[in-house]
Motif scaffolding. Structure first.
Motif, PDB file in Angstrom:
ATOM      1  N   GLU A   1      17.586   7.013   6.659  1.00  0.00           N
ATOM      2  CA  GLU A   1      17.144   7.796   5.511  1.00  0.00           C
ATOM      3  C   GLU A   1      17.572   9.261   5.655  1.00  0.00           C
ATOM      4  O   GLU A   1      17.934   9.914   4.677  1.00  0.00           O
ATOM      5  N   THR A   2      17.534   9.769   6.889  1.00  0.00           N
ATOM      6  CA  THR A   2      17.972  11.144   7.134  1.00  0.00           C
ATOM      7  C   THR A   2      19.423  11.335   6.722  1.00  0.00           C
ATOM      8  O   THR A   2      19.803  12.394   6.204  1.00  0.00           O
ATOM      9  N   LEU A   3      20.240  10.310   6.924  1.00  0.00           N
ATOM     10  CA  LEU A   3      21.663  10.364   6.574  1.00  0.00           C
ATOM     11  C   LEU A   3      21.932   9.873   5.156  1.00  0.00           C
ATOM     12  O   LEU A   3      23.084   9.824   4.736  1.00  0.00           O
ATOM     13  N   ASP A   4      20.872   9.508   4.431  1.00  0.00           N
ATOM     14  CA  ASP A   4      21.012   8.898   3.102  1.00  0.00           C
ATOM     15  C   ASP A   4      21.919   7.671   3.194  1.00  0.00           C
ATOM     16  O   ASP A   4      22.770   7.436   2.330  1.00  0.00           O
ATOM     17  N   ALA A   5      21.744   6.894   4.253  1.00  0.00           N
ATOM     18  CA  ALA A   5      22.620   5.756   4.527  1.00  0.00           C
ATOM     19  C   ALA A   5      21.869   4.433   4.585  1.00  0.00           C
ATOM     20  O   ALA A   5      22.415   3.435   5.036  1.00  0.00           O
ATOM     21  N   LEU A   6      20.614   4.422   4.114  1.00  0.00           N
ATOM     22  CA  LEU A   6      19.877   3.168   4.093  1.00  0.00           C
ATOM     23  C   LEU A   6      20.544   2.235   3.084  1.00  0.00           C
ATOM     24  O   LEU A   6      20.771   2.617   1.935  1.00  0.00           O
ATOM     25  N   PRO A   7      20.900   0.989   3.491  1.00  0.00           N
ATOM     26  CA  PRO A   7      21.569   0.074   2.560  1.00  0.00           C
ATOM     27  C   PRO A   7      20.738  -0.150   1.305  1.00  0.00           C
ATOM     28  O   PRO A   7      19.506  -0.085   1.330  1.00  0.00           O
ATOM     29  N   ALA A   8      21.416  -0.462   0.194  1.00  0.00           N
ATOM     30  CA  ALA A   8      20.732  -0.643  -1.095  1.00  0.00           C
ATOM     31  C   ALA A   8      19.672  -1.730  -1.014  1.00  0.00           C
ATOM     32  O   ALA A   8      18.595  -1.614  -1.608  1.00  0.00           O
ATOM     33  N   TRP A   9      19.944  -2.789  -0.265  1.00  0.00           N
ATOM     34  CA  TRP A   9      18.996  -3.900  -0.196  1.00  0.00           C
ATOM     35  C   TRP A   9      17.743  -3.551   0.601  1.00  0.00           C
ATOM     36  O   TRP A   9      16.746  -4.269   0.539  1.00  0.00           O
ATOM     37  N   ALA A  10      17.781  -2.447   1.332  1.00  0.00           N
ATOM     38  CA  ALA A  10      16.623  -2.045   2.137  1.00  0.00           C
ATOM     39  C   ALA A  10      15.783  -0.976   1.460  1.00  0.00           C
ATOM     40  O   ALA A  10      14.861  -0.434   2.065  1.00  0.00           O
ATOM     41  N   ARG A  11      16.070  -0.673   0.197  1.00  0.00           N
ATOM     42  CA  ARG A  11      15.345   0.376  -0.519  1.00  0.00           C
ATOM     43  C   ARG A  11      14.461  -0.237  -1.606  1.00  0.00           C
ATOM     44  O   ARG A  11      14.981  -0.806  -2.565  1.00  0.00           O
ATOM     45  N   PRO A  12      13.131  -0.127  -1.487  1.00  0.00           N
ATOM     46  CA  PRO A  12      12.256  -0.649  -2.544  1.00  0.00           C
ATOM     47  C   PRO A  12      12.567  -0.005  -3.884  1.00  0.00           C
ATOM     48  O   PRO A  12      12.936   1.172  -3.949  1.00  0.00           O
ATOM     49  N   LYS A  13      12.428  -0.787  -4.966  1.00  0.00           N
ATOM     50  CA  LYS A  13      12.808  -0.292  -6.284  1.00  0.00           C
ATOM     51  C   LYS A  13      11.618   0.014  -7.196  1.00  0.00           C
ATOM     52  O   LYS A  13      11.773   0.675  -8.198  1.00  0.00           O
ATOM     53  N   ILE A  14      10.443  -0.511  -6.868  1.00  0.00           N
ATOM     54  CA  ILE A  14       9.292  -0.278  -7.735  1.00  0.00           C
ATOM     55  C   ILE A  14       8.952   1.200  -7.732  1.00  0.00           C
ATOM     56  O   ILE A  14       8.879   1.836  -6.691  1.00  0.00           O
ATOM     57  N   ALA A  15       8.737   1.762  -8.934  1.00  0.00           N
ATOM     58  CA  ALA A  15       8.371   3.169  -9.042  1.00  0.00           C
ATOM     59  C   ALA A  15       7.027   3.400  -8.370  1.00  0.00           C
ATOM     60  O   ALA A  15       6.193   2.495  -8.264  1.00  0.00           O
ATOM     61  N   ALA A  16       6.806   4.636  -7.921  1.00  0.00           N
ATOM     62  CA  ALA A  16       5.576   4.958  -7.194  1.00  0.00           C
ATOM     63  C   ALA A  16       4.335   4.616  -8.007  1.00  0.00           C
ATOM     64  O   ALA A  16       3.317   4.176  -7.462  1.00  0.00           O
ATOM     65  N   THR A  17       4.400   4.788  -9.316  1.00  0.00           N
ATOM     66  CA  THR A  17       3.229   4.530 -10.153  1.00  0.00           C
ATOM     67  C   THR A  17       2.914   3.050 -10.252  1.00  0.00           C
ATOM     68  O   THR A  17       1.804   2.665 -10.586  1.00  0.00           O
ATOM     69  N   ALA A  18       3.897   2.200  -9.966  1.00  0.00           N
ATOM     70  CA  ALA A  18       3.684   0.761 -10.096  1.00  0.00           C
ATOM     71  C   ALA A  18       3.356   0.094  -8.773  1.00  0.00           C
ATOM     72  O   ALA A  18       3.005  -1.076  -8.741  1.00  0.00           O
ATOM     73  N   LYS A  19       3.448   0.845  -7.677  1.00  0.00           N
ATOM     74  CA  LYS A  19       3.275   0.214  -6.367  1.00  0.00           C
ATOM     75  C   LYS A  19       1.872  -0.312  -6.153  1.00  0.00           C
ATOM     76  O   LYS A  19       1.657  -1.207  -5.341  1.00  0.00           O
ATOM     77  N   SER A  20       0.911   0.233  -6.883  1.00  0.00           N
ATOM     78  CA  SER A  20      -0.448  -0.260  -6.710  1.00  0.00           C
ATOM     79  C   SER A  20      -0.579  -1.712  -7.144  1.00  0.00           C
ATOM     80  O   SER A  20      -1.526  -2.396  -6.776  1.00  0.00           O
ATOM     81  N   ALA A  21       0.391  -2.177  -7.957  1.00  0.00           N
ATOM     82  CA  ALA A  21       0.326  -3.554  -8.428  1.00  0.00           C
ATOM     83  C   ALA A  21       0.819  -4.543  -7.385  1.00  0.00           C
ATOM     84  O   ALA A  21       0.647  -5.740  -7.523  1.00  0.00           O
ATOM     85  N   VAL A  22       1.449  -4.036  -6.323  1.00  0.00           N
ATOM     86  CA  VAL A  22       1.956  -4.924  -5.276  1.00  0.00           C
ATOM     87  C   VAL A  22       0.795  -5.399  -4.420  1.00  0.00           C
ATOM     88  O   VAL A  22      -0.001  -4.595  -3.941  1.00  0.00           O
ATOM     89  N   PRO A  23       0.626  -6.705  -4.214  1.00  0.00           N
ATOM     90  CA  PRO A  23      -0.491  -7.202  -3.396  1.00  0.00           C
ATOM     91  C   PRO A  23      -0.425  -6.623  -1.987  1.00  0.00           C
ATOM     92  O   PRO A  23       0.604  -6.717  -1.321  1.00  0.00           O
ATOM     93  N   PRO A  24      -1.482  -5.969  -1.511  1.00  0.00           N
ATOM     94  CA  PRO A  24      -1.449  -5.378  -0.171  1.00  0.00           C
ATOM     95  C   PRO A  24      -1.536  -6.447   0.905  1.00  0.00           C
ATOM     96  O   PRO A  24      -2.078  -7.523   0.700  1.00  0.00           O
ATOM     97  N   VAL A  25      -0.983  -6.117   2.073  1.00  0.00           N
ATOM     98  CA  VAL A  25      -1.111  -6.994   3.228  1.00  0.00           C
ATOM     99  C   VAL A  25      -2.441  -6.701   3.895  1.00  0.00           C
ATOM    100  O   VAL A  25      -2.801  -5.555   4.127  1.00  0.00           O
ATOM    101  N   HIS A  26      -3.200  -7.749   4.205  1.00  0.00           N
ATOM    102  CA  HIS A  26      -4.484  -7.568   4.870  1.00  0.00           C
ATOM    103  C   HIS A  26      -4.262  -6.884   6.213  1.00  0.00           C
ATOM    104  O   HIS A  26      -3.321  -7.205   6.938  1.00  0.00           O
ATOM    105  N   PRO A  27      -5.103  -5.883   6.571  1.00  0.00           N
ATOM    106  CA  PRO A  27      -4.903  -5.156   7.840  1.00  0.00           C
ATOM    107  C   PRO A  27      -4.755  -6.060   9.041  1.00  0.00           C
ATOM    108  O   PRO A  27      -4.000  -5.767   9.962  1.00  0.00           O
TER     109      PRO A  27
END
Length: 491
Positions: free
Chosen positions: A447-473
């Motif tokens: 990420e520091t190099l802006d070199a994270l592959p496209a497939w490794a970058r989540p696409k959901i906007a920050a406002t929509a992330k709450s809709a993603v089912p959380p993983v139980h601790p």
């Protein structure tokens, strides 16, 4: 011989990465701890400033210093100036940059040699017919900063962004390197560091020069007699570029002009990126045998494919990296076959995340149909938690908002005894295959190099992330990075 510090910071906590011991820091390749060193200083110089690394003993902010020892550069954590002197790991005060500069130049802001080099570079750049101006120590007004700067040389050419040239004759403080890089990046001005008076194939490079070379992605730019002669002949600024190899040595220098360089929006320009490929190589090497096996599957996706010699070879290689996987497969009914089926589904989902879907597991022509058909099956259901975590972290996370997420919820509702938990071997195996997703340190560096592959970058906007089912601790894969690279195109 340099003396070992009497007291060292034994552990530091890095934001988003976790605790890193002094031993682990020492074990990192120079490129990797160098990226951390730059990122920590950049965060402190950012607006607003942040402290991404803290001493685990006193919580005070720390940075990475380097010490020469028997021809090697050894990194260690140190408190910033003004830290808690009562901390048992306190490493002593560092000299303030202004005081050190006064000692270095006898109170002056620059040396006479530095000024002459600035004027020579400006003269060589001005000879180019496309050059509008090349000025020494000219004030550059700010557009996205509180104040402007006086670059050593500011080059303005027609139809190209401005270029600030900074000349490094002697040690430059990491804080100054950081401040200039951040400033010019915000301003959209290319920053080119030019070194002078070094024999890169003989000298043990001081740390500040190493910092600059790393920011140029393993490229060192020098002005020497040959470069000056070529500049006059070509009537444009020509520099000698030395590329640093994986062993840390520099290759024979090449003459390059400004037109030969890649000016990235993230960091200074370079002729060749000698840092990013090495960071990506680990995951690519681990995945290669699996990619070859998947590409050789029969058109009817026969179950027998998953027991073919190519799959057996890929599985054997991975078991060598994750010994517990072999035992898990032996103790699980059809364990080896189930794991190979999981890999086929995962690689298919990641090819979708990369924008070029290829189905390695079935005949469906889209990823939703593939996952909707596979997730309810007893072959994939045990890996529901793994699939959820992968989809959350990669560029296919939007799938969790639809029917795929519903299928995963149903599988996870069956309870812990029905799926593989994070401490079991398949999790470690997936982390080895997908370090871009599961190794927080590698992810941070990319990420520091802006070199994270496209497939490794989540696409959901920050406002929509709450809709993603959380993983139980209790299911959270916290130790994956401690247990331990899809190419740019996973398929």
């Amino acid at each position: 011989m340099s003396k070992k510090p009497k007291r060292i910071i034994e552990h530091a906590l890095l934001e988003g990465i976790g605790p890193i011991s002094a031993e682990r820091l020492l074990a990192l390749p120079e490129n990797e701890w160098g990226l951390l060193r730059s990122a920590i200083t950049d965060a402190r110089r950012a607006r607003p400033p942040a402290h991404v690394a803290r001493c685990l003993m006193c919580s005070g902010p720390v940075f990475i210093q380097a010490r020469a020892f028997r021809g090697f550069r050894l990194p260690y954590f140190a408190h910033f100036k003004g830290g808690d002197a009562t901390c048992p790991w306190h490493t002593g005060e560092t000299l303030h940059p202004d005081d050190a500069r006064a000692l270095q130049y006898g109170g002056a802001q620059e040396s006479a040699a530095h000024r002459m080099l600035c004027e020579q570079i400006a003269e060589l750049a001005a000879a180019d017919g496309r050059c509008v101006s090349a000025e020494v120590s000219k004030y550059l007004p700010p557009t996205d900063n509180a104040r402007g700067r006086y670059p050593d040389v500011l080059i303005v050419r027609r139809d190209t962004p401005k270029i600030a040239v900074e000349i490094q004759l002697s040690n430059t403080f990491q804080t100054e390197v950081s401040a200039r890089c951040l400033h010019y990046e915000r301003e959209g001005v290319g920053l080119l560091w030019v070194l002078y008076g070094l024999d890169l194939q003989a000298d043990d490079l001081p740390q500040s020069f190493r910092d600059v070379v790393l920011r140029h992605r393993g490229n060192a730019f020098l002005l020497d007699d040959e470069a000056v002669t070529a500049s006059h002949a070509r009537r444009t600024l020509v520099l000698k570029c030395y590329l640093r190899g994986p062993d840390g040595r520099f290759e024979t220098g090449r003459l390059v002009s400004l037109d030969d360089l890649t000016f990235s929006s993230k960091g200074p320009p370079y002729l060749e990126d000698r840092v990013t490929p090495g960071l990506l190589a680990r995951g690519e090497a681990a995945r290669e045998t699996w990619r070859m096996a998947l590409r050789g599957r029969s058109p009817d996706f026969s179950y027998a494919d998953l027991r073919s010699p190519a799959f057996l070879t890929a599985n054997e290689q991975l078991c060598g990296l994750v010994p517990g996987l072999r035992q898990w497969q032996a103790e699980t009914f059809q364990g080896q076959w189930m794991f190979a089926n999981l890999i086929a589904v995962v690689f298919s989902a990641l090819s979708h995340a990369n924008g070029t879907f290829r189905n390695y597991a079935s005949r469906q022509d889209n990823v939703q149909a593939l996952l909707n058909s596979k997730l309810p099956s007893e072959n994939l259901q045990p890996f529901a938690l793994i699939m959820q975590e992968i989809l959350q972290r990669c560029g296919a996370d939007d799938l969790l908002l639809g029917s795929v997420g519903t299928h995963l919820d149903r599988a996870l509702a069956l309870g812990d005894g029905n799926f593989v938990l994070y401490y079991e071997a398949p999790w470690s195996a997936i982390a080895v295959l997908l370090p871009e997703l599961f190794d927080p340190l590698l992810r941070f560096e990319l990420e520091t190099l802006d070199a994270l592959p496209a497939w490794a970058r989540p696409k959901i906007a920050a406002t929509a992330k709450s809709a993603v089912p959380p993983v139980h601790p209790a299911h959270q894969p916290q130790s994956l990075a401690e247990n331990h690279g899809f190419a740019h195109h996973p398929g």
